[in-house]
Motif scaffolding. Structure first.
Motif, mmCIF file in Angstrom:
data_model
loop_
_atom_site.group_PDB
_atom_site.id
_atom_site.type_symbol
_atom_site.label_atom_id
_atom_site.label_comp_id
_atom_site.label_asym_id
_atom_site.label_seq_id
_atom_site.Cartn_x
_atom_site.Cartn_y
_atom_site.Cartn_z
ATOM 1 N N VAL A 536 1.263 -1.507 0.017
ATOM 2 C CA VAL A 536 0.120 0.151 0.447
ATOM 3 C C VAL A 536 0.798 0.948 -0.140
ATOM 4 N N ILE A 537 0.750 1.908 -0.823
ATOM 5 C CA ILE A 537 1.178 3.247 -1.129
ATOM 6 C C ILE A 537 0.167 4.573 -0.866
ATOM 7 N N GLU A 538 0.568 5.583 0.671
ATOM 8 C CA GLU A 538 -0.303 6.289 0.398
ATOM 9 C C GLU A 538 0.248 7.441 0.304
ATOM 10 N N VAL A 539 -1.029 7.940 -1.011
ATOM 11 C CA VAL A 539 -0.218 9.183 -1.547
ATOM 12 C C VAL A 539 -1.004 10.554 -0.602
ATOM 13 N N ARG A 540 -0.598 11.512 -0.191
ATOM 14 C CA ARG A 540 -1.671 12.783 0.762
ATOM 15 C C ARG A 540 -1.385 13.402 -0.163
ATOM 16 N N VAL A 541 -2.728 14.267 -0.173
ATOM 17 C CA VAL A 541 -2.623 14.850 -1.372
ATOM 18 C C VAL A 541 -3.721 16.012 -0.827
ATOM 19 N N ASN A 542 -3.366 16.972 -1.332
ATOM 20 C CA ASN A 542 -3.980 18.334 -0.492
ATOM 21 C C ASN A 542 -5.461 18.443 -0.816
ATOM 22 N N PRO A 543 -6.030 18.235 0.808
ATOM 23 C CA PRO A 543 -7.542 18.146 0.123
ATOM 24 C C PRO A 543 -8.554 19.436 -0.371
ATOM 25 N N GLU A 544 -7.819 20.905 -0.012
ATOM 26 C CA GLU A 544 -7.644 21.563 -0.505
ATOM 27 C C GLU A 544 -8.354 21.700 -2.195
ATOM 28 N N GLN A 545 -7.313 20.725 -2.828
ATOM 29 C CA GLN A 545 -7.338 20.503 -4.295
ATOM 30 C C GLN A 545 -8.690 19.056 -4.222
ATOM 31 N N VAL A 546 -9.446 19.554 -4.586
ATOM 32 C CA VAL A 546 -10.810 18.764 -4.144
ATOM 33 C C VAL A 546 -11.198 18.561 -5.453
ATOM 34 N N THR A 547 -10.592 18.711 -6.931
ATOM 35 C CA THR A 547 -10.551 17.680 -8.452
ATOM 36 C C THR A 547 -9.563 19.115 -8.876
ATOM 37 N N HIS A 548 -8.830 18.139 -10.069
ATOM 38 C CA HIS A 548 -8.395 18.350 -10.792
ATOM 39 C C HIS A 548 -7.953 19.841 -11.234
ATOM 40 N N ARG A 549 -9.339 19.815 -10.818
ATOM 41 C CA ARG A 549 -10.268 21.177 -11.896
ATOM 42 C C ARG A 549 -10.425 22.774 -10.897
ATOM 43 N N ALA A 550 -10.613 22.561 -9.599
ATOM 44 C CA ALA A 550 -10.948 23.693 -8.979
ATOM 45 C C ALA A 550 -10.635 23.208 -7.208
ATOM 46 N N THR A 551 -10.644 24.281 -6.267
ATOM 47 C CA THR A 551 -10.469 23.819 -5.031
ATOM 48 C C THR A 551 -10.989 23.911 -4.673
ATOM 49 N N ILE A 552 -11.866 23.846 -3.306
ATOM 50 C CA ILE A 552 -12.586 24.101 -2.936
ATOM 51 C C ILE A 552 -12.821 25.519 -2.662
ATOM 52 N N GLU A 553 -11.951 26.124 -2.210
ATOM 53 C CA GLU A 553 -12.190 27.621 -2.205
ATOM 54 C C GLU A 553 -13.461 28.084 -3.768
ATOM 55 N N GLU A 554 -12.179 27.592 -4.794
ATOM 56 C CA GLU A 554 -13.474 28.572 -5.800
ATOM 57 C C GLU A 554 -14.750 27.348 -6.201
ATOM 58 N N LEU A 555 -15.519 26.156 -5.718
ATOM 59 C CA LEU A 555 -16.144 25.740 -5.941
ATOM 60 C C LEU A 555 -17.116 26.718 -5.016
ATOM 61 N N ARG A 556 -16.867 27.334 -3.636
ATOM 62 C CA ARG A 556 -17.346 28.034 -2.351
ATOM 63 C C ARG A 556 -17.813 29.070 -3.386
ATOM 64 N N LYS A 557 -17.174 29.919 -4.144
ATOM 65 C CA LYS A 557 -17.618 30.843 -4.928
ATOM 66 C C LYS A 557 -17.817 30.684 -6.209
ATOM 67 N N GLN A 558 -17.906 29.923 -6.684
ATOM 68 C CA GLN A 558 -18.986 28.906 -7.903
ATOM 69 C C GLN A 558 -20.852 28.348 -7.271
ATOM 70 N N GLY A 559 -20.382 28.470 -6.163
ATOM 71 C CA GLY A 559 -21.928 27.945 -5.773
ATOM 72 C C GLY A 559 -22.696 28.894 -4.730
ATOM 73 N N GLY A 560 -21.849 30.543 -5.089
ATOM 74 C CA GLY A 560 -22.948 31.390 -4.492
ATOM 75 C C GLY A 560 -22.145 32.224 -3.097
ATOM 76 N N GLY A 561 -21.281 31.122 -2.448
ATOM 77 C CA GLY A 561 -20.791 31.984 -1.751
ATOM 78 C C GLY A 561 -21.131 31.847 0.583
ATOM 79 N N LYS A 562 -22.007 32.120 0.014
ATOM 80 C CA LYS A 562 -23.627 31.618 1.670
ATOM 81 C C LYS A 562 -25.264 31.248 0.998
ATOM 82 N N HIS A 563 -25.705 30.692 2.254
ATOM 83 C CA HIS A 563 -26.703 30.041 1.757
ATOM 84 C C HIS A 563 -27.579 29.966 3.622
#
Length: 563
Positions: A536-563
């Protein structure tokens, strides 16, 4: 076996002999008291069938499903009644949506107790009916050869898929004298010559063609024939969801994968294409991008040529300009007999354009953090054997190898098109058991690993040494992605607490590695391979980079930033 063909045998022995008669070489099980007699029959055939004992029924069926994908012959799994069958259901659903030949044998209650809700009673015809090609129950031992032979025929005919056979408990103890029945020699559905000529005529008139490859049971010869046909005509070739094995992704006419997380550039090109040549694929929801990619009525000027072994799938959603009912390998035989093209096709500039979009898509961006997963995967790709086998779980991590890696002509890529988590680890073990001399690499997220990661124990017991890459970001990443889009910042139910995965495998006596920085993955993989142990090779990836196209912060901005 020939000498025993009319000797008196128990139902359990007949069942095991029926598996041998159908050419079964491997079976995967979690044992149960409901099929002790079949287990005893397998003991008598242990020189013919390799029986792997697993730790969880879902793992056993996924191992069998991987075997079916790799060989084209039905994978075989054995589970007990009630809870065992329920655990196994996910693997049946995988085989159903992936068109994988599979035979699941389920121990059943004594048939004299039917409809009393006796211990672990389930009606398997009702339970598995919607997710299997056929479900039967054997209560008469004399019918075992007949029904078992038919089960294997159904699993491999037309659109391949799973068959479920319930075997009642006391039936296995009855002694009968019946002959074994082997496979039938059946010629596959061959395409009509006139249809092949019409297909060529439609392609000859095309300006912007696109090939989509999918389906199952492709032989190596078929892959080569389809590749040669597409290269000779300079046709751009895409693959359906998780079907990267079907084409050499390094070729200059490769267009990318049409599936979950497909490149927006390829999706746009697919919409612009005037002729779609769909070979083997159902053109299902992932390929069609949620049924938005093509015109269902066929009135937009885009023509679909659909080749599929099951006529009922042709036109099921998309009305083709030409449908060809043909088994994919028989279609390839007909393809090889077509005349070579004359001159340079008019769409060569289009093919270059489509391929250029794929090349650009595969370029690794400068991701933030100490580990650039895209570049690490591309470095790993360069050192892998030409015949490596990849098994891939479901999750956001799975879009990274799709985008940044390129399968070769001999490599295999197995993944559940129904998006089932927990597939990769048992599938990697099943692949290694099926082909011990090939490198088997499981790609899995931290969530999927802890669903079936206990099957690592099976790898040790079976003397199989897959290498599992666990991409750890401490969350159910796909759900978190959708959550951040719909409810930015409101994290609920998606966080995970994980063990040290390297120590986990080391506790079994295996090889563990942890990768956190650029340049560490290839040496870690090489050490794991050299160890000769399950790794087993554990690859510790950046949790902020939740997809290969967007970070969590970018997704939040796309979603409007608040609910």
């Amino acid at each position: 076996m020939d000498g025993m063909s009319t000797a008196t045998r128990t139902g359990g022995q007949l069942l095991a002999d029926a598996l041998v008669a159908q050419g079964v070489t491997h079976a995967f099980c979690v044992p149960g008291e409901s099929y002790l007699d079949l287990l005893d029959g397998l003991y008598a055939n242990n020189d013919k069938i390799n029986l792997t004992t697993c730790r969880f029924e879902a793992g056993a069926v996924n191992m069998a499903e991987a075997h079916g994908k790799l060989t084209g012959r039905p994978g075989v799994a054995l589970v007990t009644r009630g809870p065992g069958a329920c655990h196994a259901a996910i693997g049946v659903h995988v085989a159903f949506q992936d068109s994988t030949p599979l035979v699941l044998i389920v121990g059943q209650i004594p048939f004299a107790e039917t409809d009393r809700e006796t211990f672990q009673e389930v009606d398997y015809r009702q339970m598995f009916g919607p997710i299997a090609k056929w479900v039967t129950q054997i209560d008469d031992a004399a019918r075992i050869p007949e029904l078992m032979a038919h089960a294997f025929d159904v699993a491999t005919s037309g659109r391949p898929g799973p068959v479920v056979i319930a075997i009642s408990e006391e039936m296995q103890k009855v002694r009968v004298a019946v002959p074994d029945i082997g496979p039938a020699d059946v010629a596959p559905a061959f395409p009509a010559p006139s249809a092949m000529q019409k297909m060529l005529a439609m392609l000859d008139k095309a300006e912007r063609p696109l090939v989509v490859l999918g389906g199952s049971r492709w032989t190596e010869a078929t892959r080569r024939t389809v590749r040669d046909f597409c290269v000779a005509r300079d046709l751009p070739v895409s693959v359906a969801f998780r079907r990267q094995s079907l084409y050499d992704c390094r070729l200059s006419n490769y267009a990318g994968d049409l599936g979950v997380g497909a490149d927006a550039g390829l999706v746009a090109k697919a919409k612009q294409a005037d002729v779609i040549l769909a070979i083997g694929t159902r053109i299902g929801e992932p390929v069609s991008q949620g049924y938005t990619l093509f015109d269902m009525a066929g009135q937009s000027g885009q023509s679909i040529i659909h080749i599929h072994p099951d006529q009922a799938e042709i036109g099921r959603v998309y009305r083709p300009a030409l449908g060809i009912t043909a088994e994919v390998n028989a279609f390839a035989e007909a393809l090889a007999q077509l005349p070579a093209p004359a001159g340079t096709p008019r769409w060569s500039a289009w093919t270059k354009e489509v391929h250029a979009a794929r090349v650009k898509q595969a370029e690794a961006p400068d991701y933030a953090g100490p580990l650039n997963l895209a570049r690490e995967l591309q470095a790993l790709e360069k050192i892998l054997p030409e015949d490596a086998i990849f098994t891939c779980d479901a999750g956001n991590f799975a879009t990274w190898p799709n985008r940044f890696m390129h399968m070769t002509a001999q490599q295999e890529f197995l993944g559940p098109t129904n998006g089932a988590m927990g597939y990769a680890v048992p599938a990697a073990i099943g692949a290694k058991i099926t082909f011990p001399d090939r490198v088997s690499i499981g790609l899995v997220g931290d969530g999927g690993f802890l669903m079936t990661g206990q099957e690592i124990a099976t790898a040790f017991q079976a003397d199989a040494a897959p290498i599992i890459l666990v991409f750890n970001n401490g969350m159910y990443g796909t759900i978190r992605m959708y959550q951040e889009r719909a409810y930015p910042g409101r994290v609920s139910g998606t966080k995970l607490t994980n063990p040290d995965f390297a120590k986990f495998i080391e506790s079994f006596g295996g090889h563990g590695e942890t990768v956190e920085k650029d340049g560490e993955l290839v040496p870690a993989f090489q050490r794991a391979l050299a160890s000769g142990k399950p790794a087993v090779i554990e690859v510790r990836v950046n949790p902020e980079q939740v997809t290969h196209r967007a970070t969590i912060e970018e997704l939040r901005k796309q979603g409007g930033g608040k609910h």
